[in-house]
Enzyme design. Structure first.
Site, PDB file in Angstrom:
ATOM      1  N   SER A 180       0.120  -6.529  11.934  1.00 18.81           N
ATOM      2  CA  SER A 180       1.256  -5.821  11.670  1.00 18.81           C
ATOM      3  C   SER A 180       2.512  -6.163  12.777  1.00 18.81           C
ATOM      4  CB  SER A 180       0.840  -4.550  12.109  1.00 18.81           C
ATOM      5  OG  SER A 180      -0.023  -4.417  13.056  1.00 18.81           O
ATOM      6  N   HIS A 208      -0.611  -3.958   5.376  1.00 19.26           N
ATOM      7  CA  HIS A 208       0.632  -4.661   5.124  1.00 19.26           C
ATOM      8  C   HIS A 208       0.807  -5.574   3.962  1.00 19.26           C
ATOM      9  CE1 HIS A 208       2.383  -2.722   8.480  1.00 19.26           C
ATOM     10  NE2 HIS A 208       1.493  -3.015   9.207  1.00 19.26           N
ATOM     11  N   LYS A 239       2.483   2.377   3.293  1.00 23.47           N
ATOM     12  CA  LYS A 239       3.510   1.315   3.347  1.00 23.47           C
ATOM     13  C   LYS A 239       4.010   1.083   2.211  1.00 23.47           C
ATOM     14  CE  LYS A 239       1.964   0.939   8.017  1.00 23.47           C
ATOM     15  NZ  LYS A 239       0.622   0.489   8.640  1.00 23.47           N
TER      16      LYS A 239
HETATM   17  C1  PLP Z   1      -0.050   1.526   9.566  1.00 22.38           C
HETATM   18  C2  PLP Z   1      -1.397   0.926   9.779  1.00 22.38           C
HETATM   19  C3  PLP Z   1      -2.576   1.480   9.596  1.00 22.38           C
HETATM   20  C4  PLP Z   1      -2.549   2.911   9.551  1.00 22.38           C
HETATM   21  O1  PLP Z   1      -2.071   3.586   8.227  1.00 22.38           O
HETATM   22  P1  PLP Z   1      -1.513   4.979   8.177  1.00 22.38           P
HETATM   23  O2  PLP Z   1      -1.713   5.117   6.880  1.00 22.38           O
HETATM   24  O3  PLP Z   1      -0.043   4.785   8.821  1.00 22.38           O
HETATM   25  O4  PLP Z   1      -2.103   5.937   9.237  1.00 22.38           O
HETATM   26  C5  PLP Z   1      -3.799   0.849   9.840  1.00 22.38           C
HETATM   27  N1  PLP Z   1      -3.896  -0.396   9.958  1.00 22.38           N
HETATM   28  C6  PLP Z   1      -2.696  -1.292  10.021  1.00 22.38           C
HETATM   29  C7  PLP Z   1      -2.908  -2.775  10.062  1.00 22.38           C
HETATM   30  C8  PLP Z   1      -1.631  -0.632   9.833  1.00 22.38           C
HETATM   31  O5  PLP Z   1      -0.359  -1.347   9.989  1.00 22.38           O
END
Ligand code: PLP
Length: 386
Positions: A180, A208, A239
């Site tokens: 990320s 992602h 996302k």
């Molecule tokens: C954003 C993210 C999460 C968490 O997801 P949310 O739905 O925003 O709580 C988990 N793992 C990774 C790698 C992320 O980037």
């Protein structure tokens, strides 16, 4: 009170070290341009990679779901919170990730907490890439399993840990598929091989990658042509899919076990109707409109090339997440401020989110950006490099 004084002291120390965090309130859709305090900015901070959170059809689906089911999740999935729509979404997700079954949760963070703590415990071990997402670190801690770490993408390191950890009952290898903060990808083929050789369970976090990687947006396994070989695939609806919530795709055995044992699934209110309907529609659009993904891929390649031409290090990124590594915290904050003054919003990322000495500006590209947007960012970068 003494307690608050201690907190304030810690915060003022953080401020001195350039580490104080604060939130910015945005008064517009989180689109290509955003409004903060009445001023408009070109936005490089959104995970809305395909622009789906404000897609007319996605919004319409969410509105219709509200009309039919109301606004709230109202109760736990196990009590009276499961809607027919949840099943529809889970079927689509299982199909996307090539698994027997899927389960949705109200957030990705709690999906990770729930999976690791339900499936692994004392006597087991969890083997992590050093740059895994914070939710996986917290999940591993919560599980009470022994945690082993290998250096970022270091397959020799992973193999050594696997050799050393033979005596643990259950072993899990877990890695982000797209990291990320760096936008690079895990060496998944090698990891799959090692997990098979050493009989470890394999889990990937596709937060992602979902909607973005592969021609069909099905994630890193699709991109590499090795779908259906990972035991547990988790991701987020929040996302590229533009909604809210998390999911896990796995065998029926794993999903049924989670329904029975996973505390962050059982003791929480169901994913809301609007989020569920938005995610269903977003998956349909992601399947139907690969052009969004292709545009994003092209923009990302162009941006990386332009940055590299002016000597900016992008930390192995091969995706839409493109860090401009500036190393020093003060320098990073300064540069971020210059961008703000030029009307460009790009978040500075500092330790402990990234390792010491690797502070950076983290550009998130979306299919909504234009080449001119990239040129603008590159020019600011170039004019302000020392
Ligand atoms: C954003 C993210 C999460 C968490 O997801 P949310 O739905 O925003 O709580 C988990 N793992 C990774 C790698 C992320 O980037």
């Amino acid at each position: 009170m003494e307690f608050e004084k201690e907190l304030e002291k810690e915060l003022s120390e953080a401020k001195q070290a350039g580490m104080l965090r604060k939130v910015n309130a945005i008064s517009s859709a989180p689109a290509r341009e955003i409004t903060i305090s009445g001023k408009s900015y070109l936005n490089f901070s959104s995970n809305n990679y395909l622009g789906l959170s404000f897609h007319p059809e996605v919004k319409k689906a969410a509105k219709e779901a509200i009309e039919k089911y109301g606004t709230g999740g109202t109760s736990s999935r196990l009590v009276a919170g499961t809607l027919d729509m949840h099943g529809e979404l889970e079927e689509k997700l299982a199909k996307m990730k090539n698994t027997e079954a899927a389960l949705v949760f109200p957030s990705g963070f709690q999906t990770n907490l729930g999976i690791l703590s339900a499936l692994f415990g004392e006597g087991d071990c969890i083997i992590m890439d050093r740059l895994n997402h914070a939710s996986l670190w917290d999940a591993a801690k919560l599980s009470h399993a022994r945690v082993f770490v290998y250096q970022h993408k270091d397959m020799n390191g992973l193999e050594k840990v696997l050799i050393r950890s033979r005596d643990y009952k259950r072993r899990l290898i877990v890695t982000d598929s797209v990291f990320s903060m760096d936008g690079d990808t895990a060496p998944l083929e090698e990891i799959i091989e090692l997990s098979k050789e050493f009989e470890a369970v394999l889990m990937i976090d596709e937060a992602h990658a979902t909607g973005v990687l592969g021609d069909g947006g099905r994630g890193l396994p699709e991109l590499l042509g090795i779908e259906g070989q990972v035991d547990i695939v988790m991701g987020t609806l929040s996302k590229a899919l533009g909604s809210q919530g998390g999911f896990v795709c796995a065998s029926k055995a794993v999903c049924n076990y989670l329904i029975n044992k996973c505390r962050s699934f059982i003791y929480t209110t169901a994913l809301s109707p609007a989020s569920t309907a938005a995610a269903i529609k977003a998956i349909d659009i992601s399947n139907k409109e690969p052009a969004r993904r292709n545009t994003l891929k092209k923009l990302s390649e162009t941006f990386r090339k332009k940055l590299s031409k002016i000597g900016v290090e992008t930390s192995g990124s091969s995706t839409q997440i493109i860090p401009a590594v500036t190393k020093d915290i003060g320098r990073t904050l300064e540069l971020s401020q210059v961008f703000i003054e030029e009307g460009v919003f790009v978040p500075p990322i500092r330790p402990p989110t990234v390792p010491e000495g690797s502070a950076r500006l983290r550009f998130s590209l979306t299919s909504e950006h234009t080449e001119q947007d990239l040129d603008k960012a590159v020019k600011i970068m170039k004019d302000n490099l020392i």
